[in-house]
Design a protein around this motif. Structure first.
Motif, PDB file in Angstrom:
ATOM      1  N   ALA A 135       9.475   4.241  39.257  1.00  0.00           N
ATOM      2  CA  ALA A 135       8.928   5.539  39.661  1.00  0.00           C
ATOM      3  C   ALA A 135      10.065   6.468  40.072  1.00  0.00           C
ATOM      4  N   ASP A 136       9.924   7.733  39.746  1.00  0.00           N
ATOM      5  CA  ASP A 136      10.869   8.738  40.209  1.00  0.00           C
ATOM      6  C   ASP A 136      10.432   9.207  41.596  1.00  0.00           C
ATOM      7  N   TYR A 137      11.396   9.409  42.470  1.00  0.00           N
ATOM      8  CA  TYR A 137      11.094   9.935  43.795  1.00  0.00           C
ATOM      9  C   TYR A 137      11.824  11.255  43.962  1.00  0.00           C
ATOM     10  N   VAL A 138      11.078  12.310  44.269  1.00  0.00           N
ATOM     11  CA  VAL A 138      11.649  13.635  44.493  1.00  0.00           C
ATOM     12  C   VAL A 138      11.402  14.017  45.943  1.00  0.00           C
ATOM     13  N   ASN A 139      12.481  14.113  46.709  1.00  0.00           N
ATOM     14  CA  ASN A 139      12.384  14.612  48.072  1.00  0.00           C
ATOM     15  C   ASN A 139      12.441  16.137  47.991  1.00  0.00           C
ATOM     16  N   VAL A 140      11.338  16.801  48.314  1.00  0.00           N
ATOM     17  CA  VAL A 140      11.263  18.250  48.113  1.00  0.00           C
ATOM     18  C   VAL A 140      12.207  19.009  49.046  1.00  0.00           C
ATOM     19  N   THR A 141      12.526  18.418  50.198  1.00  0.00           N
ATOM     20  CA  THR A 141      13.482  19.060  51.098  1.00  0.00           C
ATOM     21  C   THR A 141      14.867  19.073  50.475  1.00  0.00           C
ATOM     22  N   GLU A 142      15.271  17.929  49.944  1.00  0.00           N
ATOM     23  CA  GLU A 142      16.577  17.839  49.298  1.00  0.00           C
ATOM     24  C   GLU A 142      16.641  18.740  48.067  1.00  0.00           C
ATOM     25  N   ALA A 143      15.547  18.813  47.305  1.00  0.00           N
ATOM     26  CA  ALA A 143      15.519  19.677  46.126  1.00  0.00           C
ATOM     27  C   ALA A 143      15.736  21.135  46.524  1.00  0.00           C
ATOM     28  N   TYR A 144      15.090  21.542  47.602  1.00  0.00           N
ATOM     29  CA  TYR A 144      15.230  22.924  48.076  1.00  0.00           C
ATOM     30  C   TYR A 144      16.650  23.184  48.553  1.00  0.00           C
ATOM     31  N   TRP A 145      17.194  22.280  49.336  1.00  0.00           N
ATOM     32  CA  TRP A 145      18.551  22.456  49.836  1.00  0.00           C
ATOM     33  C   TRP A 145      19.580  22.409  48.704  1.00  0.00           C
ATOM     34  N   ASP A 146      19.310  21.671  47.651  1.00  0.00           N
ATOM     35  CA  ASP A 146      20.228  21.565  46.512  1.00  0.00           C
ATOM     36  C   ASP A 146      20.111  22.737  45.542  1.00  0.00           C
ATOM     37  N   GLY A 147      19.174  23.649  45.789  1.00  0.00           N
ATOM     38  CA  GLY A 147      18.958  24.739  44.854  1.00  0.00           C
ATOM     39  C   GLY A 147      18.275  24.290  43.581  1.00  0.00           C
ATOM     40  N   ALA A 148      17.513  23.183  43.664  1.00  0.00           N
ATOM     41  CA  ALA A 148      16.845  22.629  42.491  1.00  0.00           C
ATOM     42  C   ALA A 148      15.378  23.011  42.433  1.00  0.00           C
ATOM     43  N   CYS A 149      15.043  24.160  43.025  1.00  0.00           N
ATOM     44  CA  CYS A 149      13.686  24.683  42.939  1.00  0.00           C
ATOM     45  C   CYS A 149      13.642  25.810  41.911  1.00  0.00           C
ATOM     46  N   LEU A 171       6.748  31.193  49.908  1.00  0.00           N
ATOM     47  CA  LEU A 171       6.279  29.877  49.480  1.00  0.00           C
ATOM     48  C   LEU A 171       6.646  29.603  48.029  1.00  0.00           C
ATOM     49  N   ALA A 172       6.822  30.653  47.239  1.00  0.00           N
ATOM     50  CA  ALA A 172       7.170  30.475  45.831  1.00  0.00           C
ATOM     51  C   ALA A 172       8.592  29.952  45.646  1.00  0.00           C
ATOM     52  N   ASP A 173       9.372  29.924  46.710  1.00  0.00           N
ATOM     53  CA  ASP A 173      10.732  29.379  46.634  1.00  0.00           C
ATOM     54  C   ASP A 173      10.753  27.860  46.739  1.00  0.00           C
ATOM     55  N   PHE A 174       9.601  27.248  47.024  1.00  0.00           N
ATOM     56  CA  PHE A 174       9.575  25.841  47.419  1.00  0.00           C
ATOM     57  C   PHE A 174       9.146  24.888  46.301  1.00  0.00           C
ATOM     58  N   VAL A 175       9.049  25.354  45.059  1.00  0.00           N
ATOM     59  CA  VAL A 175       8.527  24.508  43.978  1.00  0.00           C
ATOM     60  C   VAL A 175       9.686  23.846  43.236  1.00  0.00           C
ATOM     61  N   PRO A 176       9.869  22.529  43.369  1.00  0.00           N
ATOM     62  CA  PRO A 176      10.958  21.859  42.649  1.00  0.00           C
ATOM     63  C   PRO A 176      10.833  22.063  41.139  1.00  0.00           C
ATOM     64  N   GLU A 177      11.971  22.191  40.470  1.00  0.00           N
ATOM     65  CA  GLU A 177      11.974  22.412  39.026  1.00  0.00           C
ATOM     66  C   GLU A 177      11.245  21.293  38.281  1.00  0.00           C
ATOM     67  N   VAL A 178      11.313  20.074  38.821  1.00  0.00           N
ATOM     68  CA  VAL A 178      10.656  18.955  38.137  1.00  0.00           C
ATOM     69  C   VAL A 178       9.150  19.149  38.080  1.00  0.00           C
ATOM     70  N   VAL A 179       8.595  19.866  39.050  1.00  0.00           N
ATOM     71  CA  VAL A 179       7.152  20.117  39.045  1.00  0.00           C
ATOM     72  C   VAL A 179       6.781  21.025  37.876  1.00  0.00           C
ATOM     73  N   LEU A 180       7.578  22.075  37.659  1.00  0.00           N
ATOM     74  CA  LEU A 180       7.301  22.948  36.525  1.00  0.00           C
ATOM     75  C   LEU A 180       7.600  22.252  35.207  1.00  0.00           C
ATOM     76  N   ALA A 181       8.591  21.358  35.207  1.00  0.00           N
ATOM     77  CA  ALA A 181       8.923  20.636  33.972  1.00  0.00           C
ATOM     78  C   ALA A 181       7.759  19.765  33.507  1.00  0.00           C
TER      79      ALA A 181
END
Length: 223
Positions: A135-149, A171-181
């Motif tokens: 399973a892939d695990y995406v920590n949304v906090t880390e994604a946001y801090w990494d600029g991966a949203c 709130l629109a800044d908080f969506v990890p790119e993997v979610v849209l992918a």
């Protein structure tokens, strides 16, 4: 068995596909005792995607208040495809040892937060479950801090197509790119009860990246 608002029946007599005898809707509760029963429930619910988002509740160590290894193992065993597990950092998922202002200084202590999370996953056996099921695990906090949203404009554009307007566009800044992918993939809110507010949709509150989310609660916690 499945308990519905009109009637109840056991999983083995559910029609395939579901007919008028049982409707999934408000108040439906399924009591599952093994992965096979859970797999049949997911099949009946029409969940047959290759990738599935799973929002867990990993708030802290208190027994019964987080999605544990046994429960997650049952779900991942029953899924028809691979899971993308979603969660963010929390003020409670640590064993202590650091004192800082969670509202303003959490990002400066992200290395400590990552270490605490790794220890939480190791101690609870969740790391083994994630690895076993690939399973892939995406920590949304880390994604946001990494600029991966995803860019705010992209998220707002997708929402506008559906007639949705955010009262707080931040709130629109908080969506990890993997979610849209993997847009369109099912989302399972695999929640554990935690206090007066943590049930199904409220579990998604943990998708807000800031580890301390008090400013999003509103006047009181039950908002």
């Amino acid at each position: 068995c499945v308990i519905g608002p009109e009637a109840s029946c056991t999983m083995d007599i559910l029609p395939r596909p579901l007919g008028p005898d049982l409707a999934y809707g408000p108040g439906v509760i399924a009591e599952i005792v093994d992965s096979d029963g859970l797999a049949r429930l997911l099949e009946h619910a029409g969940l047959a995607a290759e990738r599935v988002f799973v929002k867990v509740t990993w708030h802290g160590y208190a027994p019964g208040t987080f999605t544990d290894a046994a429960a997650l193992d049952q779900l991942l065993s029953a899924l028809p495809g691979r899971a993308i597990v979603l969660e963010g950092h929390s003020t409670g998922r640590n064993v202590g040892g650091a004192a800082f202002d969670w509202d303003s200084d959490a990002r400066a202590h992200r290395a400590w937060l990552r270490d605490q999370e790794a220890e939480f996953l190791r101690r609870t056996g969740l790391a083994d479950v994630l690895a076993r099921h690939r399973a892939d695990y995406v920590n949304v906090t880390e994604a946001y801090w990494d600029g991966a949203c995803a860019p705010r404009a992209d998220v707002l554009g997708l929402l506008a197509e559906r007639g949705v307007r955010l009262a707080d566009e931040a709130l629109a800044d908080f969506v990890p790119e993997v979610v849209l992918a993997h847009r369109g993939a099912p989302l399972i809110s695999f929640a554990r009860f935690k206090g007066p507010t943590r049930l199904g949709i409220s579990n998604c509150f943990g998708l807000l990246p800031p580890p301390l989310r008090s400013r999003f609660h509103g006047p009181t916690i039950d908002h």
